[in-house]
Design a protein around this motif. Structure first.
Motif, PDB file in Angstrom:
ATOM      1  N   PHE A  77       0.442  -1.362  -0.436  1.00 16.73           N
ATOM      2  CA  PHE A  77      -0.072  -0.051   0.053  1.00 16.73           C
ATOM      3  C   PHE A  77       0.504   1.199  -0.209  1.00 16.73           C
ATOM      4  N   ILE A  78       0.611   2.130  -0.466  1.00 14.04           N
ATOM      5  CA  ILE A  78       0.904   3.876  -0.106  1.00 14.04           C
ATOM      6  C   ILE A  78       0.052   4.457   0.268  1.00 14.04           C
ATOM      7  N   ILE A  79       0.287   5.308   1.554  1.00 18.16           N
ATOM      8  CA  ILE A  79      -0.389   5.715   1.865  1.00 18.16           C
ATOM      9  C   ILE A  79      -0.505   7.498   1.782  1.00 18.16           C
ATOM     10  N   ASP A  80      -1.409   8.535   1.337  1.00 21.09           N
ATOM     11  CA  ASP A  80      -0.832   9.941   0.774  1.00 21.09           C
ATOM     12  C   ASP A  80       0.130   9.840   1.505  1.00 21.09           C
ATOM     13  N   GLN A  81       1.541  10.767   0.834  1.00 23.26           N
ATOM     14  CA  GLN A  81       2.549  11.188   1.190  1.00 23.26           C
ATOM     15  C   GLN A  81       2.996  12.791   1.417  1.00 23.26           C
ATOM     16  N   VAL A  82       2.227  13.627   0.677  1.00 22.01           N
ATOM     17  CA  VAL A  82       1.957  14.890   0.766  1.00 22.01           C
ATOM     18  C   VAL A  82       2.107  15.406   1.848  1.00 22.01           C
ATOM     19  N   PRO A  83       0.878  15.234   2.904  1.00 24.82           N
ATOM     20  CA  PRO A  83       1.600  16.264   4.252  1.00 24.82           C
ATOM     21  C   PRO A  83       3.017  15.725   4.549  1.00 24.82           C
ATOM     22  N   TYR A  84       3.693  14.197   4.851  1.00 26.52           N
ATOM     23  CA  TYR A  84       4.308  14.043   5.353  1.00 26.52           C
ATOM     24  C   TYR A  84       5.807  14.329   4.610  1.00 26.52           C
ATOM     25  N   GLN A  85       5.782  14.640   2.889  1.00 21.85           N
ATOM     26  CA  GLN A  85       6.667  14.746   2.379  1.00 21.85           C
ATOM     27  C   GLN A  85       6.754  16.522   2.645  1.00 21.85           C
ATOM     28  N   ALA A  86       6.566  17.083   3.650  1.00 19.64           N
ATOM     29  CA  ALA A  86       6.537  18.422   3.214  1.00 19.64           C
ATOM     30  C   ALA A  86       7.267  18.661   4.991  1.00 19.64           C
ATOM     31  N   ALA A  87       6.542  17.499   6.214  1.00 22.12           N
ATOM     32  CA  ALA A  87       7.321  17.615   7.267  1.00 22.12           C
ATOM     33  C   ALA A  87       8.269  17.342   7.262  1.00 22.12           C
ATOM     34  N   LEU A  88       9.167  16.529   5.975  1.00 19.62           N
ATOM     35  CA  LEU A  88      10.417  16.675   6.259  1.00 19.62           C
ATOM     36  C   LEU A  88      11.069  17.657   5.489  1.00 19.62           C
ATOM     37  N   GLN A  89      10.630  18.952   5.012  1.00 23.32           N
ATOM     38  CA  GLN A  89      10.676  19.929   4.299  1.00 23.32           C
ATOM     39  C   GLN A  89      11.055  20.257   5.084  1.00 23.32           C
ATOM     40  N   GLN A  90      10.166  19.984   5.826  1.00 25.08           N
ATOM     41  CA  GLN A  90      10.359  21.311   7.260  1.00 25.08           C
ATOM     42  C   GLN A  90      11.176  21.198   8.103  1.00 25.08           C
ATOM     43  N   ALA A  91      10.943  19.857   8.563  1.00 29.04           N
ATOM     44  CA  ALA A  91      12.469  19.166   8.979  1.00 29.04           C
ATOM     45  C   ALA A  91      14.144  19.973   8.953  1.00 29.04           C
ATOM     46  N   GLN A  92      13.917  19.414   7.091  1.00 23.83           N
ATOM     47  CA  GLN A  92      15.217  19.683   6.784  1.00 23.83           C
ATOM     48  C   GLN A  92      15.715  21.207   6.917  1.00 23.83           C
ATOM     49  N   ALA A  93      14.853  21.814   6.492  1.00 22.36           N
ATOM     50  CA  ALA A  93      14.971  23.245   6.351  1.00 22.36           C
ATOM     51  C   ALA A  93      15.692  23.931   7.968  1.00 22.36           C
ATOM     52  N   ASN A  94      14.814  23.459   9.395  1.00 22.07           N
ATOM     53  CA  ASN A  94      14.834  23.556  10.060  1.00 22.07           C
ATOM     54  C   ASN A  94      16.558  22.931  10.948  1.00 22.07           C
TER      55      ASN A  94
END
Length: 360
Positions: A77-94
């Protein structure tokens, strides 16, 4: 008058010459037989793994079908990745911001240290700069940990199979909102290359088995292969081996659980199925009689033991053999006893008969 006397004489002569029925008999002797004991069983895959999501979200893809064979690591299965990709980008920026803050704090500390060595700034100023550097490094470590969490959460959106096996039912479809607390798993992956068949023995049966082999460990090593009868009564073509015997007796049922393993190359066995485990046990030095030599009265078995030419009805305790034709006598007869082997339903207890020998 002479005619009547002649008729009476003829009747008496006919009665005197009427033959007496013969009954076949046999002499009970000791022999050996193979007993087959049946135990109701449930069938399970070697591993039945419930697949549960580790993150919440809408299912965007279902990559498998029910009953499909899958490999370890294959995407299910694949669960909607958009919010988790955004969270990863924010974490990388931090993390980048935290690294920059550490660099700034390091420059400040180095400058303060140089000035302190020239007696330009006080110890307080130097210590303050050092504390700010340590705080910046701690914030960087925290940001990096958050990045790891965000990266893991993104990876959890791709649900993979933890082992080789077969996919079970799929209660959740594309668009369904799922989370780690859903009541039903996304699916179940069953490793059915080898099937585990679970069954139970009573405490007395376990004791008898243990005494027969000396110990449970020796029983597991020396017991012959067991057979499996499927739910339709047919025999499974491959034998199995008993691999484990539980060391705990269930106090509510007085039984102990055993597990046998059966190969399943043809995928005939399915997890959740049922059947009967058949264990063969050779019994030596036992008394065997044909079932037709017995009669039943009020749920008790009887045989006619012949003494001279007179049959006497005696009760016996028997164990039926799986061939449906013989009994093993547990009590009531001794070796060398002669019993009527056929036509027992016509015999009257204590009335003399003519006998002839018959083999078992």
């Amino acid at each position: 008058m002479w005619v009547c006397l002649a008729i009476l004489a003829g009747c008496k002569s006919e009665q005197a010459t009427q033959p007496v029925a013969e009954y076949a008999t046999l002499r009970v002797s000791r022999t050996e037989r193979e007993l087959f004991q049946h135990y109701p069983a449930t069938i399970r895959g070697r591993q039945d793994i419930d697949i549960l999501p580790q993150v919440s979200g809408f299912i965007s893809e279902v990559r498998v079908k029910e009953g499909e064979k899958v490999k370890k690591g294959q995407t299910l299965f694949i669960i909607d990745q958009v919010p988790y990709q955004a969270a990863l980008q924010q974490a990388q920026a931090n993390v980048e911001a935290a690294r920059a803050a550490v660099s700034t704090a390091q420059l400040t500390y180095d400058s303060k240290k140089e000035l302190f060595n020239r007696n330009v700034v006080s110890q307080f100023d130097l210590s303050t700069a050092e504390n700010q550097l340590l705080t910046a490094k701690a914030q960087q470590a925290q940001a990096e940990a958050q990045e790891v969490t965000a990266r893991n959460n993104l990876s959890y959106t791709v649900v993979t199979s933890p082992s080789d096996g077969v996919v079970g039912t799929l209660p959740h479809r594309v668009g369904a909102l799922v989370s780690a607390s859903i009541p039903k798993p996304l699916t179940t992956v069953s490793d059915n290359s080898e099937m585990y068949v679970y069954f139970s023995m009573t405490e007395n049966q376990l004791l008898s088995l243990t005494r027969s082999y000396g110990s449970i460990d020796e029983a597991l090593r020396s017991m012959p292969d067991v057979q499996l009868l499927l739910s339709d009564g047919s025999g499974y073509s491959h034998p199995g081996r008993i691999e484990s015997i539980s060391g705990v007796i269930d106090p509510t049922t007085g039984s102990v659980s055993l597990r046998a393993a059966f190969p399943n190359q043809g995928r005939l066995l399915h997890s959740g199925g049922s059947g009967n485990v058949v264990i063969a046990r050779k019994q030596e030095n036992c008394l065997v009689i044909p079932q037709i030599a017995t009669t039943e009265i009020q749920d008790k078995k009887y045989v006619y033991k012949v003494e001279g030419d007179t049959p006497r009805r005696v009760p016996v305790e028997v164990t039926p053999l799986s061939n449906g034709q013989e009994y093993i006598v547990e009590s009531g007869l001794s070796e060398g006893d002669v019993i009527v082997s056929e036509g027992v339903g016509l015999i009257r207890d204590g009335v003399a008969i003519q006998t002839r020998s018959a083999g078992l």
